[in-house]
Design a protein around this motif. Structure first.
Motif, short mmCIF file in Angstrom:
data_model
loop_
_atom_site.label_atom_id
_atom_site.label_comp_id
_atom_site.label_asym_id
_atom_site.label_seq_id
_atom_site.Cartn_x
_atom_site.Cartn_y
_atom_site.Cartn_z
N VAL A 192 -22.99 30.59 -20.69
CA VAL A 192 -23.39 30.15 -22.04
C VAL A 192 -22.84 31.12 -23.09
O VAL A 192 -22.36 30.70 -24.15
CB VAL A 192 -24.93 30.04 -22.14
CG1 VAL A 192 -25.35 29.82 -23.60
CG2 VAL A 192 -25.43 28.90 -21.27
N ASP A 193 -22.88 32.41 -22.78
CA ASP A 193 -22.35 33.41 -23.72
C ASP A 193 -20.86 33.17 -23.98
O ASP A 193 -20.39 33.26 -25.12
CB ASP A 193 -22.57 34.82 -23.17
CG ASP A 193 -24.02 35.26 -23.24
OD1 ASP A 193 -24.80 34.60 -23.97
OD2 ASP A 193 -24.38 36.25 -22.57
N MET A 194 -20.12 32.87 -22.91
CA MET A 194 -18.69 32.60 -23.07
C MET A 194 -18.46 31.33 -23.88
O MET A 194 -17.56 31.27 -24.73
CB MET A 194 -18.01 32.48 -21.69
CG MET A 194 -17.71 33.81 -21.03
SD MET A 194 -16.62 33.64 -19.59
CE MET A 194 -17.78 33.01 -18.38
N LEU A 195 -19.28 30.32 -23.62
CA LEU A 195 -19.14 29.05 -24.35
C LEU A 195 -19.38 29.26 -25.84
O LEU A 195 -18.64 28.74 -26.68
CB LEU A 195 -20.11 28.02 -23.79
CG LEU A 195 -20.14 26.66 -24.51
CD1 LEU A 195 -18.76 26.01 -24.47
CD2 LEU A 195 -21.19 25.75 -23.89
N ILE A 196 -20.41 30.02 -26.17
CA ILE A 196 -20.71 30.29 -27.58
C ILE A 196 -19.56 31.02 -28.26
O ILE A 196 -19.16 30.70 -29.38
CB ILE A 196 -22.03 31.09 -27.71
CG1 ILE A 196 -23.22 30.21 -27.28
CG2 ILE A 196 -22.22 31.60 -29.14
CD1 ILE A 196 -24.53 30.96 -27.18
N LYS A 197 -19.00 32.01 -27.56
CA LYS A 197 -17.86 32.74 -28.11
C LYS A 197 -16.66 31.81 -28.32
O LYS A 197 -15.96 31.91 -29.33
CB LYS A 197 -17.47 33.90 -27.19
CG LYS A 197 -18.44 35.07 -27.23
CD LYS A 197 -17.94 36.22 -26.36
CE LYS A 197 -18.88 37.41 -26.46
NZ LYS A 197 -18.41 38.55 -25.63
N LYS A 198 -16.46 30.92 -27.36
CA LYS A 198 -15.34 29.98 -27.49
C LYS A 198 -15.54 29.05 -28.68
O LYS A 198 -14.60 28.78 -29.45
CB LYS A 198 -15.20 29.17 -26.20
CG LYS A 198 -13.99 28.24 -26.20
CD LYS A 198 -13.80 27.57 -24.85
CE LYS A 198 -12.54 26.71 -24.87
NZ LYS A 198 -12.30 26.07 -23.55
N LEU A 199 -16.77 28.57 -28.86
CA LEU A 199 -17.07 27.67 -29.98
C LEU A 199 -16.91 28.38 -31.33
O LEU A 199 -16.55 27.76 -32.33
CB LEU A 199 -18.50 27.12 -29.86
CG LEU A 199 -18.73 26.15 -28.68
CD1 LEU A 199 -20.21 25.83 -28.55
CD2 LEU A 199 -17.92 24.88 -28.87
N LYS A 200 -17.16 29.69 -31.33
CA LYS A 200 -17.01 30.48 -32.55
C LYS A 200 -15.58 31.00 -32.73
O LYS A 200 -15.30 31.72 -33.68
CB LYS A 200 -17.98 31.67 -32.52
CG LYS A 200 -19.44 31.29 -32.66
CD LYS A 200 -20.30 32.54 -32.67
CE LYS A 200 -21.78 32.22 -32.88
NZ LYS A 200 -22.61 33.45 -32.88
N ASP A 201 -14.71 30.62 -31.79
CA ASP A 201 -13.31 31.07 -31.81
C ASP A 201 -13.22 32.59 -31.70
O ASP A 201 -12.36 33.23 -32.31
CB ASP A 201 -12.60 30.59 -33.09
CG ASP A 201 -11.08 30.60 -32.92
OD1 ASP A 201 -10.62 30.50 -31.77
OD2 ASP A 201 -10.37 30.73 -33.93
#
Length: 349
Positions: A192-201
């Motif tokens: 989830v942490d990686m996904l959030i970072k990806k969504l925030k670019d």
């Protein structure tokens, strides 16, 4: 405690024997450190010492692999080293393949820890990174000191039998080996942490990197073949008899441009293959099997194509670095466009 014994492998260039003109140098062994081995000894700081240096020409090794391996294994066995180091080879294709081949052989047959180093795009890297430890280096000898520093650190750990860390920690290329370990956070939270970072670019590091495939978009189809000029290009090594440009049988450093204006058919009398990666018997018997000049002439006579370009370009794809192949293509693609070529048929093996 006695010093760790190291046997080092280098090619004819780094041994100071010569360049391409000496690439057929047969295996020899010299006592102590030679060339880059002196930098290794300096970096070992008394913990280890190169007791012997094995030297072999790149062409000789790649064209006489089994013989070279046999001779070098005998040389290495004589010194009973604690570790065997090859290179670093940087982006020298044949040197990289030789380093990978001989380190794997020493490890497999003598059960001695091994290490080499090379540039990520060296063909030897892709061939051997899953079999032996390969430290990633820059693409030229300008990165020698940095490469030796990284290799020395890992070599000492391998020789001592210490636990080897991750590729990121130790500087070697990923080997496709996954190990279980206890992480501070469970997988669902990390994901989830990686996904959030990806969504925030934002930057993040995946725990399971995917292969990086070089995809080439196809050009539009040729609309009018009957009036098109077609050229032949091959990585199958078909060259005029005698290989006038001395294209290497493996890890080619050059390509050739050859005139076929007077040929309707290639025969064993006038052409042959320089390729060392497949059985040459059938290609030498009828070079048209790899470079179909005869078929293109028939299509030319039948009006299916407008004309066959008078020049073809050839190299050897066997172990050739991707960067070299791209460089070759960029050079002769300009010539093909300037000559009004509409399409290219690229043949392999």
């Amino acid at each position: 405690m006695s010093k760790i014994k190291v046997v080092h492998y280098i090619n004819q260039f780094f041994a100071g024997i010569g360049g391409e003109e000496k690439a057929d140098h047969k295996p020899e062994v010299r006592e102590g450190a030679v060339g880059p081995g002196m930098e290794f000894n300096k970096r070992f700081k008394g913990e280890a010492e190169i007791v012997a240096t094995v030297i072999c020409g790149d062409t000789y090794f790649n064209e006489n692999t089994e013989d070279a391996k046999k001779k070098i294994l005998e040389m290495v066995k004589k010194y009973n080293p604690d570790i065997f180091i090859a290179g670093p080879a940087f982006n020298a294709g044949r040197y990289g393949v030789a380093c990978g081949t001989i380190t794997k052989a020493v490890n497999d047959e003598l059960q001695i820890p091994v290490l080499t180093g090379m540039y990520i795009e060296n063909p030897g890297a892709d061939m051997f990174k899953k079999s032996v430890y390969i430290v990633e280096t820059k693409n030229s000898a300008a990165g020698m000191r940095k490469a030796v520093k990284s290799m020395t650190k890992l070599a000492l750990k391998l020789a001592k039998g210490e636990e080897i860390g991750t590729p990121e920690e130790e500087g070697y290329m990923p080997r496709g080996i996954r190990k279980n370990y206890f992480a501070q956070e469970r997988g669902s939270k990390r994901a989830v942490d990686m996904l959030i970072k990806k969504l925030k670019d934002e930057d993040f590091t995946t725990e399971y990197p995917m292969p990086d495939f070089d995809r080439v978009e196809p050009n539009p189809a040729v609309k009018d073949l009957a009036n098109a000029k077609i050229a032949l290009v091959t990585s199958g090594g078909i060259v005029p008899k005698g290989n006038p440009d001395h294209i290497e049988s493996s890890s080619a450093s050059r390509y050739g441009k050859y005139d076929i204006a007077d040929f309707n058919d290639l025969t064993s009398e006038d052409h042959e293959t320089a390729h060392g990666g497949y059985d040459p018997v059938y290609a030498n018997d009828d070079p048209d099997r790899v470079l179909p000049v005869d078929v293109l002439r028939d299509l030319e006579k039948e009006g299916v194509i407008g004309e066959l370009h008078r020049y073809y370009y050839a190299t050897v794809g066997n172990g050739t670095a991707v960067s070299s192949a791209k460089k070759f293509a960029a050079e002769f693609a300009k010539e093909l466009k300037n000559d009004g070529v509409d399409a290219v048929i690229l043949t392999s093996t």
